[in-house]
Design a protein around this motif. Structure first.
Motif: not given
Length: 314
Positions: A227-232, A265-273
């Motif tokens: 899954g792309f979302d899971n990978a990113v 909006a990708l999962p995990g991106y807000a946490q990385l920021r």
């Protein structure tokens, strides 16, 4: 001393950043059929391309970097009078002839620049250093951001040269693409057999997304995630851990093959920021260059940072 910084179109930094920091761009041209598209890091033009009919033919595109003669002309017509020292940071030489073209241009101007500078009122010597960033896209940008930081902090030319070469050899780039069939078609068009038909078909059928790692001029898969979302999300979480452990330079560069709202909006991106903010690390975002998108496809994510040796997932 007036220090200039030059990058090519594949370096994924926003046009506003390049303009604000007086970073000179070496454009790359994309040819699709009979149509020539200059890649000037124009975000609006790149996003418009994604919606246009030519995007369906992008797997057959040809990317045309500046030739040695074009680079020579740029330096003699502008850069030898605008600057005293120039650092030219190029896409990895293992994927493009641009680095070698720039080196050749640098040699060719040695006996030509003095009259040009003297006519402009400069009698001091001009110097050019071409540095292979050893990476692609967002990962290229890490070296460029460090060059700007060093120049603005008043670093000497020898200090900049030593530091930039050290950083380039320690930048890690990661990428997740959405469409393995596109990658296979693109690789086949370029004569690159690194993505086979069977692996592309199997990966697409099972929705398996490889995480690719670029380091010191080499690119190889380091993980396969469903899954792309899971990978990113996995990738962003890993980068966050590296940020928390301490990076070599205080920047993480990200690019996305589409509108930045989709990236955010990708999962995990807000946490990385949030992780970057809490550790004083600058997070730069850019729409992927047209050059990058025709090579890796729409919706791909690339991310880069300077760090010591590590294993993905650790």
């Amino acid at each position: 001393m007036r220090i200039g910084i030059v990058v090519d179109s594949a370096c994924d930094l926003p046009a506003g950043y390049l303009q604000h920091n007086n970073v000179v761009l070496l454009p790359i041209t994309v040819r699709i059929g009979e149509t020539l598209l200059p890649d000037n890091r124009d975000e609006a033009a790149t996003l418009a391309f994604l919606q246009g009919p030519l995007s369906d033919q992008s797997a057959e595109a040809e990317t045309i970097p500046y030739s040695a003669e074009q680079i020579r002309e740029l330096f003699l017509s502008r850069l030898v009078t605008d600057f005293d020292q120039v650092f030219c940071l190029t896409i990895t030489r293992t994927r493009s002839p641009l680095h070698d073209n720039a080196v050749q241009a640098g040699y060719s101007i040695l006996n030509e620049y003095k009259p040009v500078r003297q006519a402009a009122g400069y009698n001091s010597p001009f110097s050019l250093r071409v540095i292979d960033t050893q990476n692609l896209f967002a990962a290229q940008a890490v070296s460029a951001v460090e060059a700007v930081r060093l120049r603005d902090s008043g670093a000497t030319v020898p200090q900049m040269r030593e530091r930039l070469e050290h950083v380039a050899s320690n930048v890690h780039g990661y990428m997740v693409t959405r469409d393995l069939y596109y990658m296979r078609a693109r690789a086949r068009h370029k004569g690159d057999r690194s993505v086979g038909l069977f692996s592309a078909a199997l990966g697409s059928a099972l929705d398996i997304k490889p995480v690719l790692h670029g380091y010191r001029g080499n690119t190889e898969p380091v993980a396969k995630i469903k899954g792309f979302d899971n990978a990113v999300q996995t990738l962003f979480g890993f980068v966050g851990k590296r940020v928390a452990a301490g990076l070599m330079t205080p920047v993480v560069c990200v690019s996305y093959g589409g509108p930045l709202d989709e990236l955010r909006a990708l999962p995990g991106y807000a946490q990385l920021r949030q992780t970057c903010d809490s550790h004083g690390v600058q997070l730069t975002e850019a729409v992927m260059s047209l050059t990058g998108m025709v090579n890796v496809g729409k919706g791909a994510v690339t991310i880069g940072f300077a760090d010591g040796p590590h294993s993905f997932g650790s």
